[in-house]
Write a protein that holds these residues in place. Structure first.
Motif, PDB file in Angstrom:
ATOM      1  N   ARG A  22       0.793  -1.295  -0.004  1.00  0.00           N
ATOM      2  CA  ARG A  22       0.075   0.044   0.018  1.00  0.00           C
ATOM      3  C   ARG A  22       0.802   1.311  -0.055  1.00  0.00           C
ATOM      4  O   ARG A  22       0.276   2.118  -0.539  1.00  0.00           O
TER       5      ARG A  22
ATOM      6  N   GLY B   3      -4.228   5.349   0.897  1.00  0.00           N
ATOM      7  CA  GLY B   3      -4.854   4.907   2.428  1.00  0.00           C
ATOM      8  C   GLY B   3      -6.408   4.553   2.541  1.00  0.00           C
ATOM      9  O   GLY B   3      -6.586   3.592   2.952  1.00  0.00           O
TER      10      GLY B   3
ATOM     11  N   TYR C 293     -10.104   9.729   6.104  1.00  0.00           N
ATOM     12  CA  TYR C 293      -9.011   9.308   5.013  1.00  0.00           C
ATOM     13  C   TYR C 293      -9.234   9.866   3.881  1.00  0.00           C
ATOM     14  O   TYR C 293      -8.419  10.487   3.114  1.00  0.00           O
TER      15      TYR C 293
ATOM     16  N   GLU D 147      -6.838  12.648   1.615  1.00  0.00           N
ATOM     17  CA  GLU D 147      -6.212  12.186   0.399  1.00  0.00           C
ATOM     18  C   GLU D 147      -6.818  13.186  -0.576  1.00  0.00           C
ATOM     19  O   GLU D 147      -6.146  13.429  -1.333  1.00  0.00           O
TER      20      GLU D 147
ATOM     21  N   ILE E 175      -2.084   8.576   2.650  1.00  0.00           N
ATOM     22  CA  ILE E 175      -1.938   8.017   3.920  1.00  0.00           C
ATOM     23  C   ILE E 175      -1.107   6.594   3.647  1.00  0.00           C
ATOM     24  O   ILE E 175      -1.679   5.685   3.236  1.00  0.00           O
ATOM     25  N   THR E 176       0.087   6.872   4.047  1.00  0.00           N
ATOM     26  CA  THR E 176       0.979   5.401   3.744  1.00  0.00           C
ATOM     27  C   THR E 176       1.099   4.608   5.019  1.00  0.00           C
ATOM     28  O   THR E 176       1.814   3.412   5.036  1.00  0.00           O
TER      29      THR E 176
ATOM     30  N   GLU F 115      -0.494   3.805   9.357  1.00  0.00           N
ATOM     31  CA  GLU F 115      -1.310   4.326  10.499  1.00  0.00           C
ATOM     32  C   GLU F 115      -1.227   3.280  11.728  1.00  0.00           C
ATOM     33  O   GLU F 115      -0.652   2.300  11.543  1.00  0.00           O
TER      34      GLU F 115
END
Ligand code: SF4
Ligand code: SF4
Lengths: 354, 412
Positions: A173, A179, A230, A234, A240-241, A243
């Protein structure tokens, strides 16, 4: 249909997907419910998600000072939004879940006309001590007996296999999924029989996916059973790489050391570190390492209103991660206030916008 | 109208002297503990380690109107100033910048803090303590149970194993064993089981006196003491439980109440409505409790402080450490978890023959809905007041609401 598209479709209607599997469905509250035991009992564990918006009944029974997610889940249970549930198993992943359990237990007693299935608490605790392990093991044994489960070995192995595959997706991902997509993939696996989820995730890992881009952000703070936050981040130029909440990477961060009840207890005791249950020190170390691992450029903490733990973690997390960071406190469930978004956008380098 | 209870003034004075003495001892190198109200303080008592109760200190800070300044100290360090303020106030004392303004000369820095990991924020507050030089946080689990005992207040003194469940007791006994070892190693003090048994016996004696006092007040017509007066008479000795002073103070309180009952002393001669107060004290407006005596003959006869002392603490048994674990393993269930709490409030309302209950419901009231529901189902009128107990801003029209409710109650 691609595996990704299938998983995202499941994520959009988890309740329907769960019931379509043809197994009796058990509602699970929190990431600390040992889903292995439900699988081993021949039933489908469906993790119950809330829905931002009205939560009138939840407000009445829990009070409006409790995390809106718990209020929403209670409201939806009472409204029958999850379809027929054989039982509800509630874990102790945060204070709000415990209160939800007490409310359900009491409603069954004093308002028996309400259509509520049997409700069970599984009191998984998290202090890193042997005394706690023994207690958690006893609680897991109790749940196993309540569910009438025989040998959970196979189910433990099946769920661990899914967790390992999800860990591979978590690496993928960072460059190939947004994300929001990743959150959807994880959510889908909490609504499907473990074998079905495993097959889909396996296929996903073999698919050719386009590269994604954006300012690489690590998201800490509250958990997200809804993609609203999210999506907003985005849309605003972030990617979002990684969490550290349990609807994301923390859900599968740890596997069992052996296919035994003891190892299962240890797995759930030590899984995390989640904001409501871990120490500030543990959280800070984990956040810093995880942010580094996914190449994050900025750190964003989203703290939902009445989710009390994240604001206490933030200053140590920022110091440990050494990244530009913003804490968005008192945020609505499933979204960000204008003010918070404006502040978060200061993390974008000049010239980056949607 | 009646004068203040002598036991209340004595207790308050004693607390001041004790605090000054403790500060000197700590300055001389004695270790200090900071403990939560519902933590097993008896171990420190037995080992001769002085301790300050977190919530008590917060109440002193509030009384000296220093809470806002203290919360500012937290804010400056990047910590929230709006979550569990009651538990966080003492932490702010660690960042004290102005000893001139510090209540009672200031809280000395503890070397150990002890608290349960209840709630999501309270353990974090202790984590911040733990990060201060020379301070160690010893966390205790807070476990929860599926099964609910019936009439826990009857089971607890002797049949606590049955009421609480063996898993929770095993866990807490294990944790207390660890705590004793930790204290032995870090303070060099000895844990004598003989001394510990004495301490536990004194605590039980003290709570037996509280029980008799509670029963006296429940049966007395008219009510002999102001509910606000009873609070220091119970709570100060409660923080000193396990000492002879505390046991004797509880007995003196009892004797004073009995004398008043025998002499027919009344808080309000014209007592027409007996009321019960559920929730924390309304600290910003203590006058509130007397405001309706003149207008409605309405007297508050009950608050949780004496009642929980009477029903919540007694634990007898041969294994002293397990008995102590039993005092705290389910402490918050007694007050806050339905149906434990709800049934107990109903029982107490009946025991005191109240005409109505005023229920202070804060935003995060645990089990608030179910408490009100249980009381109403038992035929007891309830007025819910929605406010925060320490924040004066939220209390605006409480008097108006009370007046309207009492008008109706009085006319029935
Ligand atoms: S009894 Fe109530 S007010 Fe007293 S310390 Fe415990 S929670 Fe606080
Ligand atoms: S009626 Fe009650 S409140 Fe009024 S003066 Fe007499 S005792 Fe005091």
């Amino acid at each position: 249909m691609s595996a990704l598209a299938e998983l995202l479709a499941v994520a959009r209607d988890r309740v329907a997907a769960a019931h379509a599997a043809g197994l009796p469905v058990v509602g699970c509250v929190g990431a600390d419910v040992p889903v292995e035991l439900i699988t081993a009992a021949g039933m489908l564990p469906l993790r119950l998600a809330g829905k931002p918006g009205a939560s009138e009944l939840g407000d009445r029974y829990l009070g409006s000072g409790v995390d809106p997610v718990a209020r929403s889940v209670l409201t939806r249970i009472l409204a029958g939004d999850y379809g027929k549930l054989e039982a509800i198993v509630v874990s102790r992943d945060c204070e709000a879940s415990l209160r939800l359990f007490y409310a359900l237990r009491e409603l069954r007693r004093v308002e028996p006309e309400l259509p509520l299935p049997p409700v069970r608490l599984v009191d998984v605790l998290h202090l890193p001590h042997h005394t706690t392990t023994r207690y958690v093991k006893a609680k897991i044994a109790e749940l196993r007996e309540w569910l009438g489960v025989g040998d959970p070995r196979e189910a433990i192995e099946a769920h661990d296999r899914l967790r390992r595959l999800l860990a591979e997706v978590a690496v993928l991902r960072r460059t190939r999924l947004t994300g929001t997509q990743f959150l959807g993939v994880v959510a889908a696996t909490t609504a499907l029989p473990v074998a079905t989820a495993t097959a889909l995730v396996e296929r996903l890992l073999g698919e050719v996916l386009p590269e994604v881009d954006g300012v690489r952000a690590f998201l800490t703070g509250s958990s997200h059973d809804d993609p609203g936050v999210y999506e907003v981040l985005e849309e605003n130029g972030f990617l979002i790489t990684g969490e550290d909440h349990d609807w994301g990477e923390l859900l599968f961060a740890r596997t069992c050391a052996a296919p035994t009840e003891l190892a299962l207890a240890e797995r759930y005791q030590h899984n995390g570190p989640s904001a409501p249950r871990a120490s500030i020190r543990q959280r800070a170390a984990h956040t810093a390492a995880a942010a580094r691992a996914c190449g994050a450029e900025v750190l964003i903490s989203y703290a939902r209103v009445h989710d009390d733990a994240p604001p206490w973690d933030f200053s140590a997390q920022r110091a440990a991660a050494g990244l530009p960071a913003v804490l968005a406190g008192h945020q609505p469930y499933g979204g960000l206030t204008e003010k918070a978004l404006t502040e978060i956008r200061t993390l974008l380098p000049l010239g980056v916008s949607r | 109208m009646t004068g203040r209870l002598a036991s209340a003034t004595t207790a308050t004075a004693y607390q001041r002297e004790w605090f000054a003495r403790m500060r000197e001892e700590v300055a001389g190198g004695v270790p200090l503990a900071l403990v939560n109200a519902d933590a097993p303080q008896e171990i420190f008592r037995a080992m001769g380690i002085p301790y300050v109760v977190n919530q008590w200190w917060a109440s002193i800070v509030a009384a000296k109107r220093q809470t806002q300044r203290y919360l500012g100290l937290l804010r400056e360090r990047g910590y929230p100033d709006d979550i569990e303020q009651y538990s966080a106030t003492s932490l702010a004392s660690a960042f004290e910048t102005d000893l001139e303004q510090a209540p009672w000369g200031g809280l000395p820095t503890p070397s150990i803090v002890l608290g349960e990991t209840t709630g999501d924020a309270s353990r974090k507050i202790f984590d911040v303590w733990d990060a201060q030089p020379g301070v160690t946080y010893y966390p205790l689990e807070s476990a929860a149970e599926n099964a609910v005992p019936e009439r826990w207040w009857e089971l607890m003194p002797h049949r606590w194993e049955e009421a609480i469940g063996s898993d929770r007791l095993d866990l807490m006994t294990g944790e207390l064993t660890g705590l004793i070892r930790f204290l032995e190693q870090t303070t060099g003090r000895v844990f004598s089981e003989t001394r510990f048994r004495e301490v536990l016996a004194l605590v039980n004696e003290q709570q037996e006196w509280n029980r008799r006092t509670r029963d006296l007040i429940a049966a007395a017509r008219p009510c002999p003491i102001a509910v606000t007066d009873g609070i220091p008479s119970v709570m100060v000795p409660q923080w000193h439980r396990g000492t002879e002073w505390a046991r004797d103070a509880a007995r003196a309180f009892h004797d004073e109440v009995r004398e008043r009952v025998e002499a027919g002393v009344a808080v309000c001669e014209d007592e027409r409505l007996r009321l019960m107060w559920i929730g924390r004290g309304l600290w910003f407006d203590l006058e509130f409790y007397r405001r309706f005596q003149e207008s409605h003959g309405a007297v508050f006869v009950w608050s949780m402080y004496l009642a929980i002392a009477a029903d919540g603490y007694l634990r007898y048994g041969d294994d002293p450490l397990r008995a102590l674990a039993a005092r705290f393993a389910a402490f918050s269930d007694q007050l806050y978890t339905p149906p434990w709490s709800a049934e107990w409030y109903v029982k107490e309302a009946r025991h005191h023959g109240v005409d109505g209950v005023v229920h202070l419901v804060s935003d995060d009231a645990r089990g608030g809905y179910f408490t009100t529901r249980a009381l109403r189902a038992a035929g007891i009128p309830v007025l819910e007041l929605h406010a925060d107990n320490v924040d004066a801003r939220t209390g605006g029209d409480l008097t108006t609401q009370m007046t309207a409710w009492l008008d109706e109650l009085g006319s029935n």
